[in-house]
Design a protein around this motif. Structure first.
Motif, mmCIF file in Angstrom:
data_model
loop_
_atom_site.group_PDB
_atom_site.id
_atom_site.type_symbol
_atom_site.label_atom_id
_atom_site.label_comp_id
_atom_site.label_asym_id
_atom_site.label_seq_id
_atom_site.Cartn_x
_atom_site.Cartn_y
_atom_site.Cartn_z
ATOM 1 N N TRP A 162 0.859 -1.171 0.000
ATOM 2 C CA TRP A 162 0.000 0.000 0.000
ATOM 3 C C TRP A 162 0.897 1.223 0.000
ATOM 4 O O TRP A 162 2.118 1.125 0.124
ATOM 5 N N GLU A 163 0.287 2.412 -0.131
ATOM 6 C CA GLU A 163 1.068 3.615 -0.385
ATOM 7 C C GLU A 163 1.885 4.091 0.816
ATOM 8 O O GLU A 163 2.920 4.743 0.644
ATOM 9 N N ILE A 164 1.437 3.799 2.028
ATOM 10 C CA ILE A 164 2.158 4.213 3.234
ATOM 11 C C ILE A 164 2.679 2.968 3.952
ATOM 12 O O ILE A 164 1.937 2.014 4.187
ATOM 13 N N VAL A 165 3.965 2.997 4.307
ATOM 14 C CA VAL A 165 4.615 1.850 4.931
ATOM 15 C C VAL A 165 4.929 2.119 6.402
ATOM 16 O O VAL A 165 4.784 1.239 7.242
ATOM 17 N N ASN A 166 5.352 3.344 6.713
ATOM 18 C CA ASN A 166 5.776 3.684 8.073
ATOM 19 C C ASN A 166 4.862 4.748 8.667
ATOM 20 O O ASN A 166 4.013 5.314 7.979
ATOM 21 N N TYR A 167 5.059 5.029 9.938
ATOM 22 C CA TYR A 167 4.377 6.146 10.582
ATOM 23 C C TYR A 167 5.282 6.727 11.656
ATOM 24 O O TYR A 167 6.195 6.060 12.163
ATOM 25 N N ASN A 168 5.042 7.993 12.010
ATOM 26 C CA ASN A 168 5.765 8.683 13.060
ATOM 27 C C ASN A 168 4.773 8.999 14.170
ATOM 28 O O ASN A 168 3.777 9.698 13.939
ATOM 29 N N GLY A 169 5.041 8.475 15.347
ATOM 30 C CA GLY A 169 4.073 8.681 16.414
ATOM 31 C C GLY A 169 4.448 7.947 17.681
ATOM 32 O O GLY A 169 5.620 7.835 18.035
ATOM 33 N N VAL A 170 3.442 7.407 18.350
ATOM 34 C CA VAL A 170 3.621 6.753 19.640
ATOM 35 C C VAL A 170 2.805 5.468 19.657
ATOM 36 O O VAL A 170 1.745 5.387 19.022
ATOM 37 N N ASN A 171 3.307 4.461 20.356
ATOM 38 C CA ASN A 171 2.555 3.214 20.503
ATOM 39 C C ASN A 171 2.829 2.590 21.865
ATOM 40 O O ASN A 171 3.870 2.842 22.493
ATOM 41 N N ALA A 172 1.864 1.809 22.307
ATOM 42 C CA ALA A 172 1.990 1.070 23.568
ATOM 43 C C ALA A 172 1.762 -0.405 23.266
ATOM 44 O O ALA A 172 0.766 -0.768 22.629
ATOM 45 N N THR A 173 2.690 -1.249 23.697
ATOM 46 C CA THR A 173 2.634 -2.688 23.426
ATOM 47 C C THR A 173 2.460 -3.456 24.725
ATOM 48 O O THR A 173 3.139 -3.177 25.726
ATOM 49 N N TYR A 174 1.555 -4.440 24.676
ATOM 50 C CA TYR A 174 1.295 -5.296 25.836
ATOM 51 C C TYR A 174 1.613 -6.738 25.470
ATOM 52 O O TYR A 174 1.261 -7.217 24.392
ATOM 53 N N ARG A 175 2.262 -7.448 26.375
ATOM 54 C CA ARG A 175 2.513 -8.886 26.229
ATOM 55 C C ARG A 175 2.093 -9.579 27.516
ATOM 56 O O ARG A 175 2.425 -9.120 28.611
ATOM 57 N N GLY A 176 1.371 -10.689 27.361
ATOM 58 C CA GLY A 176 0.936 -11.409 28.544
ATOM 59 C C GLY A 176 0.349 -12.756 28.195
ATOM 60 O O GLY A 176 0.393 -13.201 27.042
ATOM 61 N N ASP A 177 -0.186 -13.416 29.190
ATOM 62 C CA ASP A 177 -0.809 -14.722 29.011
ATOM 63 C C ASP A 177 -2.287 -14.599 29.379
ATOM 64 O O ASP A 177 -2.634 -14.160 30.468
ATOM 65 N N TRP A 178 -3.146 -14.974 28.422
ATOM 66 C CA TRP A 178 -4.598 -14.919 28.640
ATOM 67 C C TRP A 178 -5.152 -16.339 28.649
ATOM 68 O O TRP A 178 -5.470 -16.897 27.610
ATOM 69 N N GLY A 179 -5.193 -16.940 29.801
ATOM 70 C CA GLY A 179 -5.765 -18.268 29.926
ATOM 71 C C GLY A 179 -5.083 -19.308 29.058
ATOM 72 O O GLY A 179 -5.763 -20.157 28.467
ATOM 73 N N GLY A 180 -3.773 -19.244 28.971
ATOM 74 C CA GLY A 180 -3.025 -20.204 28.160
ATOM 75 C C GLY A 180 -2.720 -19.719 26.755
ATOM 76 O O GLY A 180 -1.979 -20.382 26.018
ATOM 77 N N TRP A 181 -3.267 -18.573 26.355
ATOM 78 C CA TRP A 181 -2.957 -17.962 25.063
ATOM 79 C C TRP A 181 -1.859 -16.917 25.260
ATOM 80 O O TRP A 181 -1.987 -16.025 26.103
ATOM 81 N N ALA A 182 -0.782 -17.018 24.509
ATOM 82 C CA ALA A 182 0.227 -15.970 24.501
ATOM 83 C C ALA A 182 -0.345 -14.784 23.732
ATOM 84 O O ALA A 182 -0.714 -14.910 22.559
ATOM 85 N N ALA A 183 -0.457 -13.622 24.376
ATOM 86 C CA ALA A 183 -1.125 -12.466 23.789
ATOM 87 C C ALA A 183 -0.145 -11.317 23.610
ATOM 88 O O ALA A 183 0.711 -11.057 24.463
ATOM 89 N N LYS A 184 -0.292 -10.630 22.463
ATOM 90 C CA LYS A 184 0.448 -9.396 22.220
ATOM 91 C C LYS A 184 -0.497 -8.413 21.544
ATOM 92 O O LYS A 184 -1.133 -8.736 20.537
ATOM 93 N N THR A 185 -0.624 -7.223 22.115
ATOM 94 C CA THR A 185 -1.459 -6.198 21.500
ATOM 95 C C THR A 185 -0.683 -4.898 21.410
ATOM 96 O O THR A 185 0.189 -4.612 22.242
ATOM 97 N N ASN A 186 -0.988 -4.119 20.378
ATOM 98 C CA ASN A 186 -0.259 -2.894 20.098
ATOM 99 C C ASN A 186 -1.263 -1.805 19.740
ATOM 100 O O ASN A 186 -2.076 -1.974 18.822
#
Length: 380
Positions: A162-186
């Motif tokens: 697609w036409e845009i590949v990157n962005y300039n800004g801020v993000n928050a990433t979470y990693r954890g275990d949800w009932g046996g599921w390895a979870a990552k959200t951004n």
């Protein structure tokens, strides 16, 4: 241009040689360096368009929409050959800085800053990052440049581009275990300005500037056992300008609004069952303000045989536009890939692609074509 492409290929090949010989990357207590490289070559085996497509000779095959990489009916090495170097400096156990520079043959070996951000660990689960990053539209977005990380010579172009590949800004990433599921959200927000946009070179005679502003969105990856699933949602305001005339293209100049709204959403599901694996992804780009929507998907099945991996993939892309129903792009593709592990961090790949152009009667597009490509990918 030929000398520059050859220089990049030789530089990348030298990096691969070092990786194959398992030379260690420079590292100390605070600073570490790593990298990746690809030497790729391709040739269109045949196609039904014989006149030029804009400035590109045909028969032709679009390998990378985001960076304007096309193969023609002769062997070419610059289109997907690249080298990237990433460095991380750790200030404290919680604070670090990361930068990544990538040089590509397709744009004359100009080094581009793909990543440049600060990271701070708020807790054991949450990390805050500020700076320039890859926009996580697709499953492979974060490591799309790292050819060693996937089976194909390239992620399927019908979906990945697609036409845009990157962005300039801020993000928050979470990693954890949800009932046996390895979870990552951004979760993220930012903007990006692209001058003389590379993808728009495939569709316009004149250079185009593209801006995505008020970008916000998030993605969620869940993994358990043999299954990995991912969902993503992004929204932003879009503007496009003709650099030659200064006229606004998106939204159309005669409209009162200054930007077009867009929504991007998609889902992917991957299975790994012993030596067999399945890769699938579906993505939608919705700009309903001018009745435009595109949908794309890919499905791939593969199997590992010791150091060899074989894979078959089918892709499809289609657009809908009420205003110009006969000027829409529609196409599909099939590919067969064979990968061989040359070492723990280097792989040789061979791929055959068939592209079917089913676009509307009023759209002059690239036509049907077949491509043979080979690459060597490494980490160092």
């Amino acid at each position: 241009m030929i000398r520059a492409s050859l220089k990049l290929a030789l530089t990348a090949f030298a990096a691969m040689t070092a990786a194959t010989l398992t030379l260690p990357a420079r590292a100390d207590d605070a600073f570490s360096v790593s990298g990746f490289a690809t030497v790729a070559a391709g040739k269109v085996l045949g196609g039904d368009r014989t006149d030029d497509y804009y400035r590109y000779p045909c028969p032709c095959f679009i390998a990378d929409y985001s960076h304007g990489a096309l193969y023609a009916e002769r062997w070419q090495i610059k289109q997907e050959t690249k080298i990237g170097v990433q460095g991380t400096y750790t200030f404290t156990p919680k604070l670090s800085a990361t930068a990544q520079v990538v040089g590509r043959g397709v744009d004359g070996v100009k080094a581009g800053l793909e990543w440049a951000y600060l990271s701070y660990d708020l807790t054991d689960s949450w990390t805050l990052q500020l700076g320039r990053k890859r926009l996580p539209i697709y499953y492979y977005s974060d490591f799309q440049d790292v050819g060693f990380a996937y089976t194909w010579v390239r992620p399927p172009a019908d979906l990945y581009g697609w036409e845009i590949v990157n962005y300039n800004g801020v993000n928050a990433t979470y990693r954890g275990d949800w009932g046996g599921w390895a979870a990552k959200t951004n979760l993220f927000l930012g903007r990006e300005n692209s001058r003389d946009n590379l993808m728009q070179r495939l569709y316009y005679d004149q250079p185009q500037d593209v801006t995505w502003k008020n970008i916000m969105g998030g993605d969620l990856v869940l993994q358990r056992g043999i299954l990995t699933v991912r969902g993503t949602y992004i929204q932003s305001d879009v503007q496009q300008w003709d650099r030659t005339t200064g006229e606004r293209v998106t939204p159309a100049a005669d409209l009162s609004k200054s930007a077009e709204k867009q929504r991007i959403y998609g889902v992917s599901a991957n299975l790994d069952i012993n030596d067999w694996f399945v890769r699938s992804e579906y993505s939608v780009f919705d700009r309903s303000g001018y009745s435009y929507k595109s949908k794309a998907y890919m499905l791939g099945v593969g199997r590992r045989f010791g150091d060899f991996t074989a894979m078959l993939t089918h892709t499809q892309y289609g657009e809908h536009n009420t205003f110009t129903p006969d000027a829409i792009q529609r196409d599909s593709g099939d590919s067969a890939t064979l990968r061989y592990e040359l070492g723990p961090s280097t792989a040789l790949k061979l791929q055959w692609d068939r592209f079917r152009d089913r676009s509307g009667a009023d759209l002059s597009y690239v036509g049907n074509s077949r491509l043979l490509s080979v690459s060597i990918d490494t980490l160092f």
